[in-house]
Design an enzyme around this catalytic site. Structure first.
Site, PDB file in Angstrom:
ATOM      1  N   GLU A 230       0.877  -1.429   0.336  1.00 45.14           N
ATOM      2  CA  GLU A 230      -0.579   0.145   0.405  1.00 45.14           C
ATOM      3  C   GLU A 230       0.951   1.077   0.232  1.00 45.14           C
ATOM      4  OE1 GLU A 230      -2.564  -0.676   2.839  1.00 45.14           O
ATOM      5  OE2 GLU A 230      -3.775  -2.189   1.666  1.00 45.14           O
ATOM      6  N   GLU A 350      -5.888  -7.236  -2.307  1.00 45.79           N
ATOM      7  CA  GLU A 350      -6.520  -7.495  -0.796  1.00 45.79           C
ATOM      8  C   GLU A 350      -7.690  -7.212  -1.666  1.00 45.79           C
ATOM      9  OE1 GLU A 350      -4.770  -5.406   1.906  1.00 45.79           O
ATOM     10  OE2 GLU A 350      -3.051  -6.603   2.411  1.00 45.79           O
TER      11      GLU A 350
END
Length: 427
Positions: A230, A350
């Site tokens: 991320e 994810e």
């Protein structure tokens, strides 16, 4: 996904506008381990047995998910597909099992289960891939694994976090699953915007990746590296600034890994924005169109966005009058075009949420996304196996043994076969 207490800077302003608060995952060695689950604290005794690992597993996993597919490694890419050495398409349909990135330095749940039983259950439920998060701190000599019931895991006693990772990786691949390693955090305390921090140099980040690539080189089912979890905030894409350009860093890391292990796929997440447009952390890959990740070793890049639902943050598009019909255009714009235009394969690294059944916007969103992934044959690793993910819950219920049947019903709609198992299924 981050499972930690956010800092003040992360809870205010645009940096964190797209993600909700994280709940600290409480891990303690001793008689009882407490885990923060959806705002409540549940205590798990460390002396429970693991005889329910398979018997309580959901029976809704698709039959094809339990297969014994033949995949000839190493894997590479061809247009928008991942392929094996014979050119056969390979689809990754997996799950995240987190914990080694936290202060326990091992995947969670081992305070109430055996690691073998957990792997048996993951395979039984048809997941052909495990994405395994870790922190770089796990490799430090002072990082002692904890939160483990050694009565149920006697073979883990005295081992380092790296040695426990070795066992879990081998156990997963012996059961017919592929493994992706995920540099999730620099240390146990939280994620970082960039791939380096004050305490983790870029050189150390690269060195840790090359040692992992060497370590698992002889296991063809360890298929690759998710380079950094991320990227966001300061992270840029394609601007040429070596301090912030995530695309440049990904090329540097991919080439360093391939210098010692040419077989690995390189999974590259996005950033959290394109120009002035905000999106999910790691979720925006619009920059790939103009600035693709280019490695010396060809056909090894898989882009891996993250995408979440209203249970994490109620974006405007979840409240649109035409929801969920508006979602495919949003996915297409931010990441799905890469697969559809045959630029490279995608693996949605994810996505997840608590509700998968009923008419809530979160359940509608999750099912719409699963249908979209299946229709477009996009690989995924679901977040998460663990029930102690504050925002999303897990495939497992809070007892860490029984399966959320509604989640498995949704996930089993789109599962590719496991590989053929090797050797015994329990060590």
């Amino acid at each position: 996904m981050d499972n930690n207490v956010p800092t003040v800077s992360e809870t205010t302003g645009s940096k964190r506008g797209q993600r909700s608060y994280r709940l600290r995952v409480g891990i303690a060695a001793g008689v009882v381990v407490a885990a923060a689950v959806g705002g409540t604290v549940t205590a798990f005794a460390l002396n429970s047995d693991d005889n329910a690992s398979s018997s309580t597993a959901s029976s809704v996993a698709s039959a094809k998910g339990k297969g014994g597919a033949a995949v000839d490694g190493p894997l590479s890419t061809r247009g928008g597909d991942i392929v094996d050495s014979k050119g056969h398409k390979v689809v990754l349909t997996g799950v995240n099992w987190f914990g080694a990135e936290t202060g326990s330095f091992v995947p969670h749940g081992l305070w109430t289960r055996s690691w073998q039983g957990m792997l048996d259950q993951i395979a039984h439920n048809g997941f052909n891939t495990i994405r395994l998060p870790y922190s770089n701190e796990m490799f430090a000599a002072k990082s002692k694994p904890n939160g483990i019931d050694f009565k149920q895991n006697p073979d883990l006693k005295g081992l380092t976090g790296q040695q426990i990772m070795d066992k879990i990786v081998k156990g997963a691949t012996d059961r017919g699953m592929m493994v992706i390693l995920d540099q999730h955090r620099p240390d146990q305390y939280g994620q970082s915007e960039l791939w380096y921090t004050q305490n983790l140099t870029e050189k150390q980040w690269l060195d840790d990746w090359t040692q992992l690539a060497k370590r698992y080189k002889d296991n063809p089912r360890v298929i690759g590296a998710d380079l950094h979890n991320e990227p966001r905030g300061q992270a840029t894409w394609g601007d040429g600034n070596p301090k912030t350009d995530w695309r440049m860093a990904a090329e540097k890391a991919g080439n360093a890994i391939h210098a010692v292990n040419k077989n690995w796929l390189i999974f590259v997440e996005g950033t959290d924005r394109h120009k002035n447009e905000q999106f999910w952390w790691g979720g925006d890959l619009q920059g790939v169109k103009k600035y693709p990740v280019t490695l010396k070793e060809k056909n090894k890049v898989v882009y891996s966005p993250h995408d979440y639902g209203p249970g994490v943050y109620n974006q405007n598009w979840f409240m649109a009058k035409d929801f969920p019909k508006n979602m495919p255009a949003i996915w297409q714009k931010h990441w799905a075009y890469i697969k559809k235009e045959n630029i490279a394969p995608l693996m949605l690294g994810e996505f997840g949420g608590r509700k998968t059944a009923g008419k809530s916007s979160e359940a509608v969103w999750q099912n719409a996304l699963m249908d979209y992934l299946k229709k477009n044959q996009i690989s995924y690793t679901y977040w998460s196996l663990n029930p102690n993910s504050g925002d999303t819950g897990g495939v497992l219920n809070n007892d860490w043994k029984t399966v959320d049947k509604n989640k498995m019903k949704m996930l089993s709609k789109y599962q590719a076969p496991l590989l053929s198992a090797k050797g015994k299924t329990s060590e």
